[in-house]
Design a protein around this motif. Sequence first.
Motif, PDB file in Angstrom:
ATOM      1  N   ARG B  68       0.831  -1.216   0.000  1.00  0.00           N
ATOM      2  CA  ARG B  68       0.000   0.000   0.000  1.00  0.00           C
ATOM      3  C   ARG B  68       0.859   1.258   0.000  1.00  0.00           C
ATOM      4  O   ARG B  68       0.501   2.261  -0.607  1.00  0.00           O
ATOM      5  N   ILE B  96       0.370   0.138 -11.041  1.00  0.00           N
ATOM      6  CA  ILE B  96      -1.014  -0.276 -10.811  1.00  0.00           C
ATOM      7  C   ILE B  96      -1.013  -1.399  -9.790  1.00  0.00           C
ATOM      8  O   ILE B  96      -0.192  -2.316  -9.863  1.00  0.00           O
ATOM      9  N   ALA B  97      -1.912  -1.307  -8.829  1.00  0.00           N
ATOM     10  CA  ALA B  97      -2.040  -2.349  -7.818  1.00  0.00           C
ATOM     11  C   ALA B  97      -3.196  -3.280  -8.172  1.00  0.00           C
ATOM     12  O   ALA B  97      -4.246  -2.832  -8.613  1.00  0.00           O
ATOM     13  N   PHE B  99      -5.520  -6.196  -6.392  1.00  0.00           N
ATOM     14  CA  PHE B  99      -5.827  -6.572  -5.018  1.00  0.00           C
ATOM     15  C   PHE B  99      -6.256  -8.027  -4.906  1.00  0.00           C
ATOM     16  O   PHE B  99      -6.677  -8.658  -5.871  1.00  0.00           O
ATOM     17  N   GLN B 101      -8.851  -9.143  -3.222  1.00  0.00           N
ATOM     18  CA  GLN B 101     -10.307  -9.330  -3.323  1.00  0.00           C
ATOM     19  C   GLN B 101     -10.784  -8.891  -4.711  1.00  0.00           C
ATOM     20  O   GLN B 101     -11.437  -7.868  -4.833  1.00  0.00           O
ATOM     21  N   LYS B 104     -14.236  -7.743  -5.347  1.00  0.00           N
ATOM     22  CA  LYS B 104     -14.640  -6.422  -4.895  1.00  0.00           C
ATOM     23  C   LYS B 104     -13.977  -5.327  -5.713  1.00  0.00           C
ATOM     24  O   LYS B 104     -14.381  -4.179  -5.642  1.00  0.00           O
ATOM     25  N   SER B 105     -12.904  -5.664  -6.428  1.00  0.00           N
ATOM     26  CA  SER B 105     -12.180  -4.604  -7.132  1.00  0.00           C
ATOM     27  C   SER B 105     -12.652  -4.442  -8.576  1.00  0.00           C
ATOM     28  O   SER B 105     -12.509  -3.377  -9.154  1.00  0.00           O
ATOM     29  N   ILE B 106     -13.213  -5.497  -9.171  1.00  0.00           N
ATOM     30  CA  ILE B 106     -13.767  -5.281 -10.510  1.00  0.00           C
ATOM     31  C   ILE B 106     -15.207  -4.790 -10.363  1.00  0.00           C
ATOM     32  O   ILE B 106     -15.839  -4.989  -9.339  1.00  0.00           O
TER      33      ILE B 106
END
Lengths: 252, 276
Positions: B68, B96-97, B99, B101, B104-106
């Motif tokens: 992070r 670019i990170a 994640f 989850q 939950k990120s798309i």
Amino acid sequence: MKARLPGFLLIAFLLAAWEISSATEFIDPVSLPRVSAILASWWSSITSGAIVGAVLPTLWRILAGFTLATLVGVPVGLLMGTIPFVFRLLEPLTEFIRPIPSAAYIPVAILFLGIGDEMKIFVVFLASLFPILLNSFAGVRGIDPVLIDTAHTFGTSRLATLRQIVLPAALPSILTGMRISVGLCLIVAVVAEMISGNSGIGYFILNNQRIFRVPEMFAGIFTLGLLGYLINLAFLRIEHFLLRWRTTAETI
Amino acid sequence: MDGSQMLSGHFATGAMPDTIIDIRAIDKSFTVRGRVVPVFAQFSCAITRGSFVSVIGPSGCGKSTLLRLLAGLDRPTAGAILFDGHAIDGPPRGMIAVFQQYAKSIFPWRSVAENVAFGIDPAVKLSTAERRAMVAEHLELVGLTGYADHWPSQISGGMQQRVAIARALIRQPEVLLMDEPFSAVDAMTRALLQDLLLKIWRTRPITILFVTHDVDEAVLLSDRVISLGRAPAGLQEDVAIHLPQPRDQIETRAHRDFIELRQRLFASIFKQEQSK
């Protein structure tokens, strides 16, 4: 359709029971006329244009008040959810106003706006504002932080994040608020029309009661039931379309 | 040749000419119920351009915090992190990170293709046809051709993470930061996703920083594994992985050095977990 059959059968049964108890004078047929008599006067009120003439002003007031409430409630709710200062500024006010039943504002609204459309639209607006505003706010609060991290890692601007991520993520909650408001709109509009003025379905019902045209009064009430049902159905259709991405995940 | 020397070269922490990320003596602490909990104290590390670095360590050692900090989603309490010579003070362009989850990120309200298209840099002006071609190319790269018009809710978890990877790559970042990206999928899906990542790393000029709790995965994928100690974390181990390229799920895992490295790193972390 098959699944709904028992429900429709129950309605038919209750109407039949009503018809019989009225016809046999088990209940006073003057206060509760026979269903067949009500349907007959409903039909003649429709063909004479009386019902349409009563429904149109009501629909206009609901549409205007509800649209205004959406235009104000959604942006303010989103801002309350994204900017802590806006939340601290408006939260006490909304918590104070929210529990007051909207009908209580009608006398005040009459003082300021008279008994015309402005007053009724304003009361409808106020009644539908809080469910929309608070559900928009809750929708933002419920957004997963991973989504916001994703926006950040892609360097998405604040405005683009609000439009492309926050709004669609909060949409299910916003629509829930709007559907609650649609129901409230109808109630408040009818109450306002009964208290003052000489148009709308609320006035139609009250006036027919006053001049003792009981079958017409019931025709008005039946119209309200049908109207509420149709509005809710239309809203569910719109909701189903806007949230079509969700339907496969939550098959009912 | 002495095998242990070949396998474990310690990296200097000073900036080297081809250093892309330079972590300079950072401190990071969190305040939990009024108590200050240090996660990093005077932590330094340099990442070479084009490398594949995995970060492992006992749970709660600060692996995800480090990621992070690098992604600019969090700030160090003291010290600085340089990316291409510039101090990171927000999510940097070029990084670019991805994640853990993925679900939950798309974006569930966007189709697979629309999700991937979100990654396209808005500063780059492209015609609709160019955008479409770019999306198609990246869908093909991650093996999702034919799923362009599906909703995320209609595809499996492994495919959802492929969407997240394609969305990250279409931005054409210099650095890909990945936080336990394959920890929520089944073993076979994970192996396929690992192969996909190896292919991407071989074919693109990209630096990958990969946080994982899976020692085998770290050794299999990376050319360098950093093991963090218990918080406040320091470099417990810093190991160069000279296993033959391209890596292979079957052959690399059976390699004598793979087993040795894996044992050594696992033992190091396991001891720390035990001594808690």
